[in-house]
Design an enzyme around this catalytic site. Structure first.
Site, PDB file in Angstrom:
ATOM      1  N   ASP A 138       0.832  -1.198   0.000  1.00 24.82           N
ATOM      2  CA  ASP A 138       0.000   0.000   0.000  1.00 24.82           C
ATOM      3  C   ASP A 138       0.870   1.254   0.000  1.00 24.82           C
ATOM      4  OD1 ASP A 138      -2.727   1.175   0.363  1.00 24.82           O
ATOM      5  OD2 ASP A 138      -1.846   1.905   2.226  1.00 24.82           O
ATOM      6  N   GLU A 198      14.786 -15.223  -0.661  1.00 24.69           N
ATOM      7  CA  GLU A 198      15.258 -16.269   0.252  1.00 24.69           C
ATOM      8  C   GLU A 198      14.263 -17.419   0.352  1.00 24.69           C
ATOM      9  OE1 GLU A 198      15.970 -14.688   4.100  1.00 24.69           O
ATOM     10  OE2 GLU A 198      17.421 -13.183   3.408  1.00 24.69           O
TER      11      GLU A 198
END
Length: 555
Positions: free
Chosen positions: A219, A270
């Site tokens: 956002d 990751e």
């Protein structure tokens, strides 16, 4: 929750799934109510996941469900690691993620990093401790101007209208410093120059990635970094959500935001399963938007220039060409979207004259709006890249433009100017059944009133009707999935000599023709009809492309 408890990955895993994914936005309070309190929740959304699988989407994006006072429908977060009781519990979130993955759906959650709630523990302690509190450095607290500090620190205005600053009271009751809030006063902006803020959000990312989410919609992704010294803007003539073409607006689209997203990308990479970041970045040009999706930053960014384009062939071709051209140098997919929780639904926008923007207060011509909306959907789904579908658009839902003032909850409705305060109209709970207290939304009614006409627009009413908008979406998404090249790539080939007002382009083994005019157009049939937004007939190699109609062809 630790990583070994993460929900399993979706059953079907594809390389770089996000490049051509169709992502369905669930606005939780208005999607499905699982406990009968009139408010949608995670249990309700979980129960409707099979519907989304059968619709044919690839992923679900959930608007905020975090613990919040709900001053701005959950975009004022008090605790980023907790579920608001109105939506359920962490166990409900875990169950939803697991069920979605079992159905082959990915889950994207909304992240709100520009601001917190004023009920966030950091902010409450900063107020309670008064001037000198170290926690105040994690927000933008400033002394006011004027002889007694009675004036705001600068001339910035809130997106919701009114000043972007609110003055505090000191613990002893005297007037204190001011704090910055680019949105509602209940949403103080974080100071992203403070290392504790960056550390906290890296931790929040890992918390939800360990829960199994497949990505984040970020956002106000363009708003995190403010210009040094918080200088006056000097003019308020420009659109408030947009930065300037060179990043010169002091509170939006500052170049410093990109270091944040480079650090986030390392975290996303990751984790297995290609977790993604999606930027809600309001920028003045698609070239500026492309900065957010460079190879070491985020994966997608919303294409607000496309969303704001009216049903006009020349304008649409220009924004399509510009969008694709801007994304090629950064090797990112274009995204396409027609509606979301912040703008008037496109069925109503297209029912009104061009030039009214994305906040429209009149119903217009509903029949025309739906016809154009269906055509616009097929055009969007034929373009290369990723497409977003806002809940209920597959039902052809219009905006509710006549909500009584007393039921409205949009905070900008209660402030001057801003976003006009009419976002509630696109947030009315969607209908599932022909009958019932809320047309199947839940047993306890709905938090915003639904029009009686929505019974005929419900999932139940439209299912199995070959002429319904729902079945059009189901068919279009099935064709898009079967023809795997439809969302792939970065190019379209425009067909020469297309009649005025008609968009015609080719992809591999496929042609799309869209008539944006109000009159039928005679054309040569490029192949076999795959799907059409309204009925078409061909004879002797030619056909009449009806007004406001899109046709897909196999060639």
């Amino acid at each position: 929750m630790t990583q070994h408890l993460a929900a399993p990955a979706p059953a079907h895993v594809s390389t770089e799934w996000w490049r051509n994914a169709v992502i369905y936005q669930v606005y939780p309070r208005s999607f499905a109510d699982g406990n009968g309190d009139g408010m949608g929740d995670l249990a309700g959304a979980r129960s409707r996941l099979p519907y989304l699988r059968d619709l044919g989407v690839d992923a679900v994006w959930l608007s905020p469900f975090y613990a919040s006072p709900q001053a701005d429908a959950g975009y004022d977060v008090a605790d980023y690691r907790a579920i608001d009781p109105m939506f359920g519990t962490l166990l409900d979130a875990d169950g939803l993620i697991r069920d979605a993955h079992a159905l082959g759906l990915r889950v994207i959650t909304d992240l709100v990093p520009n601001h917190s709630s004023d009920q966030h523990d950091w902010f409450k302690r900063a107020l309670a401790e008064g001037p000198g509190s170290a926690l105040r450095d994690r927000y933008h607290f400033r002394p006011g101007k004027g002889a007694d500090g009675e004036l705001p620190p600068n001339d910035w205005e809130s997106v919701f209208g009114g000043p972007a600053w609110t003055r505090t009271s000191n613990p002893d009751g005297t007037d204190g410093d001011w704090y910055l809030h680019l949105f509602a006063p209940e949403q103080p902006d974080f100071n992203w120059e403070h290392p504790a803020v960056a550390d906290e959000f890296r931790s929040i990312l890992r918390f939800w990635l360990d829960m199994g989410v497949d990505g984040f919609r970020i956002d106000v992704a363009h708003g995190l970094v403010k210009a040094e010294g918080l200088p006056d803007l000097g003019s308020h003539d420009q659109l408030k959500l947009l930065g300037s073409s060179d990043g010169g607006t002091p509170f939006f689209d500052q170049d410093g935001v990109h270091a944040i997203y480079r650090s986030w990308r390392k975290i996303l990479d990751e984790y297995p399963g290609e977790r993604i970041g999606v930027a809600e970045a309001w920028t003045p040009t698609v070239e500026r938007t492309a900065n957010y999706v460079r190879p070491d930053e985020l994966h997608q960014a919303f294409n607000f220039q496309y969303l704001g384009t009216h049903w006009d062939a020349a304008a649409l071709r220009e924004v399509i060409d510009t969008s694709l051209a801007a994304m090629r140098p950064v090797d990112a997919p274009a995204t396409w979207v027609l509606s979301n929780h912040d703008v008037t639904r496109h069925t109503t926008r297209f029912a009104n004259p061009a030039g009214l923007g994305t906040q429209i207060r009149t119903a217009g011509d509903p029949e025309l709006g739906l016809r154009r909306a269906r055509a616009a959907t097929l055009l969007m789904l034929a373009l290369p890249g990723s497409a977003y579908v806002y809940q209920g658009e597959e039902l052809g839902l219009p905006d509710v433009t006549d909500l009584p003032d007393e039921v409205r909850q949009d905070p900008s409705f209660f402030r001057a100017a801003g976003q006009d305060g009419f976002r509630d109209g696109c947030r009315v709970p969607i209908p599932w059944t022909v009958e019932g207290p809320s047309y199947g939304f839940g047993s306890g009614g709905s938090w915003l009133p639904q029009p009686a006409s929505w019974a005929g627009l419900s999932v139940e009413a439209q299912t199995g009707d070959p002429h319904s908008t729902l079945e059009l979406y189901r068919s279009a998404l099935a064709v898009r999935r079967d023809r795997t090249g439809l969302g792939a790539g970065t190019d379209v080939t425009w067909l020469p000599d297309a009649p005025a007002g008609v968009l015609a382009f080719a992809r591999e083994g496929f042609v799309c023709t869209a008539n944006t005019t109000g009159e039928p157009v005679r054309m040569a049939a490029p192949g076999r009809v795959l799907l059409a937004s309204t009925e078409v007939t061909c004879d002797d190699g030619e056909f009449d492309l009806p007004a406001d109609t899109t046709v897909w062809w196999a060639v």
